[in-house]
Design a protein around this motif. Sequence first.
Motif, PDB file in Angstrom:
ATOM      1  N   PHE A 259      46.361  27.706  78.452  1.00 49.61           N
ATOM      2  CA  PHE A 259      45.945  28.342  79.697  1.00 49.61           C
ATOM      3  C   PHE A 259      46.844  29.518  80.058  1.00 49.61           C
ATOM      4  CE2 PHE A 259      42.585  25.594  80.507  1.00 49.61           C
ATOM      5  CZ  PHE A 259      41.966  25.915  81.706  1.00 49.61           C
ATOM      6  N   VAL A 310      41.188  28.127  89.955  1.00 48.67           N
ATOM      7  CA  VAL A 310      41.633  27.351  88.799  1.00 48.67           C
ATOM      8  C   VAL A 310      42.482  26.172  89.253  1.00 48.67           C
ATOM      9  CG1 VAL A 310      43.063  27.398  86.724  1.00 48.67           C
ATOM     10  CG2 VAL A 310      41.510  29.296  87.200  1.00 48.67           C
ATOM     11  N   ILE A 332      49.078  22.194  83.358  1.00 41.57           N
ATOM     12  CA  ILE A 332      48.272  23.417  83.387  1.00 41.57           C
ATOM     13  C   ILE A 332      48.448  24.136  84.715  1.00 41.57           C
ATOM     14  CG2 ILE A 332      45.937  24.354  83.253  1.00 41.57           C
ATOM     15  CD1 ILE A 332      45.169  22.004  81.515  1.00 41.57           C
ATOM     16  N   VAL A 336      49.684  27.947  85.389  1.00 39.06           N
ATOM     17  CA  VAL A 336      48.871  28.903  86.163  1.00 39.06           C
ATOM     18  C   VAL A 336      49.683  29.494  87.305  1.00 39.06           C
ATOM     19  CG1 VAL A 336      46.840  29.134  87.655  1.00 39.06           C
ATOM     20  CG2 VAL A 336      46.693  27.802  85.543  1.00 39.06           C
ATOM     21  N   MET A 606      38.312  21.987  83.209  1.00 38.60           N
ATOM     22  CA  MET A 606      38.808  23.181  82.530  1.00 38.60           C
ATOM     23  C   MET A 606      37.717  24.243  82.412  1.00 38.60           C
ATOM     24  SD  MET A 606      41.057  21.318  79.551  1.00 38.60           S
ATOM     25  CE  MET A 606      41.694  22.824  78.820  1.00 38.60           C
ATOM     26  N   ILE A 610      37.603  28.032  84.190  1.00 41.76           N
ATOM     27  CA  ILE A 610      37.432  29.291  83.456  1.00 41.76           C
ATOM     28  C   ILE A 610      36.179  30.016  83.915  1.00 41.76           C
ATOM     29  CG2 ILE A 610      37.052  30.290  81.173  1.00 41.76           C
ATOM     30  CD1 ILE A 610      38.672  27.915  80.049  1.00 41.76           C
TER      31      ILE A 610
END
Length: 722
Positions: A259, A310, A332, A336, A606, A610
Motif C-alpha cells: 500500500f 482508505v 496498512i 497510509v 482493500m 483503492i
Amino acid sequence: MNRSAPAPAASAPPAVAPPRDGLLGRLGVWSVHHFKTVLVGWLIVVIGLGAFAPKVTSALSGAGWQANGSDSVKVRTLAEEHFAGNASSAIQIVVHADRPVTDPGVQQVVDRVTALAAADSRISTVVPPQPGATISQDGRTAVLLAGAKASPDDMVRAADDLKEPLRELSGGGVDVTATGASVLWSDFNTANHDAMMKSEIMSWPVTLAILVLAFGSLVAAGLPLLLTMAGLAASAGSLVLISHLFPVSIWAMNFAMMFALALGIDYALFLVVRFRAARAKSERGSDSSRSVAETMDTAGKAVLLSGATVLVSLSAVMLVPSPAFRSMAGGIMLAVLFVLAATLTLLPAVLGRLGHRVDALSLPWAKREAQTSPRFEAWGERLWKQPVRWGALALVALLALAAPVIGLRTAMPSINVLPDDASAKAGYTAVQQAFGDGAPGTLQILTPTDQAAATAQTVANTPGIAGVMPAMPAADGANWSMIQAVPSVDPSDPQLGHTVNTLRAELPDHTLVGGASVENLDLQHLLTEKTPLVIGVVMALGFVLLLLALRAPLIAALGTAASLLSTGAAFGVARLVFQDGHGSGLLGFTPQGFLDGWAPVFFFAMIFAIAMDYTVFLLASAKEQYERTGDPRKAMVGALSHSGRVIFAAAAVMVAVFFTFAISGPLPPKEMGIVLGVAVLLDAALVRLVLLPVLLRLTGRAAWHTPRWLDRILPNIPFSHS
C-alpha cells in the motif's frame, strides 16, 4: 467661449486580488518556505524509526489467526495452563524409520530429538511416543509432543528455530520432521513472505517504466519513490515498536509495503501533475510557492480525502475480533498515515524547491506544457454524446463477470498451500499415512472430570470420529480432563465442520471442543458472520466521507455503489480461477475448490479503499470544474481531461504490482494478486473511466444538487483555488 472638458485620465485596470489560500494551501506554502525544517524533520522520523526497520521480520509475529472468545481458543488456553502445554500450538515431531522405532539406532535419534526440543525455553515438556496412541500400528512412525510454554506467536518463532535443526537429525533411514499448527504457520509465513518479496522485486522495473512514461521526466518519476521510502521506513519501524505492546502479524508489513508503494505513486502523480499545470499558468520565473498553494488547495484536498477514505475503509476490518486481521489492517493504516503525511508536507516542500526543475531529464517526447490530456478529453466528449451505449456495455461486462460470485465458497487454507518441501507438509503427510486421514486434525475435547466417561462415550458414538483416546486428567490437578479424538476425514474436508457442530450440540454442558483444525473452523465461522457487517460499515463510512467532501448526496451514493460492481466482478473471476480451476495450469497451482476464508472481508476492504481512491480523484476534479463553470458537461469532460491520465497511470502501476503476485509463490499471494489486480483493472477501466462519467452525464445538475436542509449542516469544502 466654451472650454472643452478635459479628457478623462486613463484608469488603471482594477487590481485582481490574489487567491486566498485555504488550510492545505497555507500548509504547502509553509513547507516551501521552511524547506530545511521539513526535510530535517522527515530525516529524523525516517532515520529514527527506520533504525528499527531491519528487525521487522524477527519482531513481528506469525500467528494470531484465531477467533477471539471462541471455544477453540478457550481450549488452547486451558490446555497450555493445565495440560503441560499439550495445546494446538504445541510442536509435533514426527520420526519415521525404515525399521521399528524400538530399534536402538532409531531410539538414539529419538533421544537427540528430545534433547534438542527440551533445550528450548519455549518448550514445557517433551512427551515421548506412546504405544497405541502416538506410535503407528506398523511401529515405524512415532510422534513426540513438544508442549507449548509460550504464547502462540512465540511458538511460531520456536518452530522457526527448531524445524531445520530437527530435520538435520535425519539420516540412516530415519526421517525427522516437525509439524503441527505452529510449524504450519511458520512455513506458511515464510513461503508467503518470500513470495511477496520476490513479487516486489519483479514489480519494480515495471513500476519504474510506467512512472517514467506517466511523468515524462526522470526527476518527477523519482518523487513517488521518495514518498514510498519515507512512509515505508517509518511504518516498518513503528510496527516493530508497536509489537512490544501487542502481537503484530508479519503480514501487516507485507501489506504495508504494497500500500505504501501504491498510494505513494497515486498521490505523487496527482500532485505533480497539478503542480505542473499550475507552473504552466504562472509567469516564468515566478515564485513556486504560489503553484504549490494552488496544487494543495485542489489536488491536495483530493489526496487528503482519499487518504481518509482508505483509512476509514480499513478501519472496518477492526470489527473482526481476530488479532491477525486487526494487526494487518493497522499496519496498512500506519503506512497510509505516513505516506499521507509525507505527501502533504515533504512533497510540496520538494516541489517548491524544484520549481521548473521538476521537468528535468525529460523524455524527448514529453510535453511539459500539457495541462490536460487531449485523448481523455475526446473520450469524455464521446461519453457525453453516447452515454447509454457505453454505460450499458460497461455495466453488462461487470455484471457478467460478477455473476459467478453467487456460487463462491470460502474456507481456511489447506495444507496444500505449502510448498512440497515444507516441514509441516512433510510431517502432515507422514502422520496421515501412518495414523489415518484425520490424524493431523485431532480434536481436543475438554470436559469436567466427573463428566469424562460420559463425554468419551458420546464422542466415540459420534459419526465422523475414527478413534478416541482415553481421557487424560489435568497435569496440575485441575477439574478438567482432555479427550483426544481422531476424525475420519482430512482436516480440510467440509464434513469435519458437521462433526464438530454435532459434538458441540450433543456433549454435556461446560464441555469445550478445540484443536488446530477447530480453530480454523471457528475463524471461518467468525469471518462469514462478520462479512456483511464489515461491508455495510465500509460502504456507509465511504458514503459519508464523499458526502462531506462533495456536498452532493446523489453522486456520493452512486460513486459508493459503483465500487460494488468492480468488487463483485473481481470475486466472480476469483471463483472461476481458484474455486473452479480455470487457468490453474497457467498460474501453476492446484485449486482447493474454494477461496481462502479471509478474502471476502479483507480483500473487500482493500479493494473498496483503492476504488474510492480513484473515485475521489475523479469526482474532486469534476467538482472543481463544476464550481468554476456551473456546466455539467464541462465538469464531466474536464474531470476526465484533468484526472483521466492520472487514474490510468496509477491503475497501470497497481495492476502491474498486483499481477506479479499472481505468478510467484504459493496460493494465497496468487489469490491476492488476481483479486486485487482484476479489481483495480476493472474499476479504473470500466467504472471510473466509463460508468461514473456516464452517471455524471445522465444525472446532470442533479448530481451536484445539495438539499437546503443538508446544505445547512454540511461543511463547505471548495475544490477550486480562487
